[in-house]
Scaffold this motif. Structure first.
Motif, PDB file in Angstrom:
ATOM      1  N   LEU A 142      -7.925  -2.524  -0.711  1.00 28.97           N
ATOM      2  CA  LEU A 142      -6.578  -2.077  -0.347  1.00 28.97           C
ATOM      3  C   LEU A 142      -6.035  -1.182  -1.464  1.00 28.97           C
TER       4      LEU A 142
ATOM      5  N   HIS B 102      -0.019   5.195   7.636  1.00 29.97           N
ATOM      6  CA  HIS B 102      -1.228   4.431   7.322  1.00 29.97           C
ATOM      7  C   HIS B 102      -1.414   3.407   8.434  1.00 29.97           C
TER       8      HIS B 102
ATOM      9  N   HIS C 243      -3.993   0.572  10.553  1.00 34.97           N
ATOM     10  CA  HIS C 243      -5.201  -0.244  10.677  1.00 34.97           C
ATOM     11  C   HIS C 243      -5.670  -0.065  12.126  1.00 34.97           C
TER      12      HIS C 243
ATOM     13  N   HIS D 121     -11.256  -0.267   7.156  1.00 42.24           N
ATOM     14  CA  HIS D 121      -9.853  -0.535   6.864  1.00 42.24           C
ATOM     15  C   HIS D 121      -8.938   0.152   7.881  1.00 42.24           C
TER      16      HIS D 121
ATOM     17  N   GLU E 261       0.813  -1.222   0.000  1.00 44.42           N
ATOM     18  CA  GLU E 261       0.000   0.000   0.000  1.00 44.42           C
ATOM     19  C   GLU E 261       0.854   1.285   0.000  1.00 44.42           C
TER      20      GLU E 261
END
Ligand SMILES: [Zn+2]
Length: 224
Positions: free
Chosen positions: A123, A83, A85, A148, A64
């Motif tokens: 994703l 980023h 989760h 996500h 990603e």
């Protein structure tokens, strides 16, 4: 170091990443795909360009990486991107109800209004998807990714780290408060006043230093 701190704070697990812009180049530095966020070391890091292509490093970049690359491309003002989760933010992204971070002091970091939501749950594996996330982010500091997690951006890695901590705390408080009744969202004046106190170098440094100490205490800073 920041990756291990995010791991220790429970904000990344086997996935999730934080990156920095390499000054003067259209390149970014990020941890690699296969190495654990709990043990990653400086020599493991990889460099990519803003198309997500590997420039340097012995491992491949995270799948990603396009989220990071295209955020830097879109926003010349940001020097670091994370980023996550992150659990509570992901939970709030799953309901048809806007998340107003500025209903608690940590959330005021993000200013007034609901956090933008990127609706596609896939994703982020292409330049086009990265551009779409950056577009939803706009000029803000964070965007929720439906089901996500989130992307957080800022002027320095310490600021992004502090924002990651604040965002998850704000989401957790918002979730709990929502269970009890309608949430008392800060009005614009309240948001501005709290934000002024929250968004400054000394608070950011305090969050950073505390998490450095906490991560060391957990024995997770070896080799750095
Ligand atoms: Zn992800």
């Amino acid at each position: 170091m920041s990756s291990r701190m995010l791991f220790n704070a429970g904000l990344v697990d086997y996935s999730g990443h934080i990156s920095v812009r390499i000054p003067g180049l259209d390149h970014l530095l990020i941890l690699p795909h296969p190495v654990s966020r709990a043990t990653v070391a400086p020599g493991d890091m990889v460099v990519t360009d803003f198309e997500g292509k590997l420039i340097e490093g012995k491992y491949r970049a995270p799948s990603e990486v396009f989220m990071h690359a295209r955020a830097y491309k879109a926003r010349s003002d940001i020097q670091s991107v994370a980023h996550l989760h992150n659990h509570m933010v992901a939970v709030l992204s799953m309901v048809d109800k806007p998340f107003y971070p500025a209903s608690s002091n940590p959330g005021a970091f993000f200013g007034p209004g609901p956090l933008p939501l990127y609706m596609d749950p896939a994703l982020i594996h292409t330049i086009e998807q990265g551009d779409a996330v950056a577009k939803t982010l706009g000029n803000g500091e964070a965007v929720m990714l439906r089901g996500h997690g989130s992307m957080v951006v800022g002027q320095a890695i310490e600021w992004v780290f502090a924002a990651c901590v604040d965002l998850e705390e704000a989401a957790s408080r918002f979730y709990k408060a929502s269970l009890l009744g309608s949430v008392r969202v800060y009005n614009d004046d309240e948001t501005q006043r709290v934000m002024k106190g929250r968004r400054n170098n000394s608070v950011v440094q305090k969050v950073w230093d505390h998490n450095v100490a906490k991560t060391k205490l957990m024995g997770l800073m070896e080799g750095i």
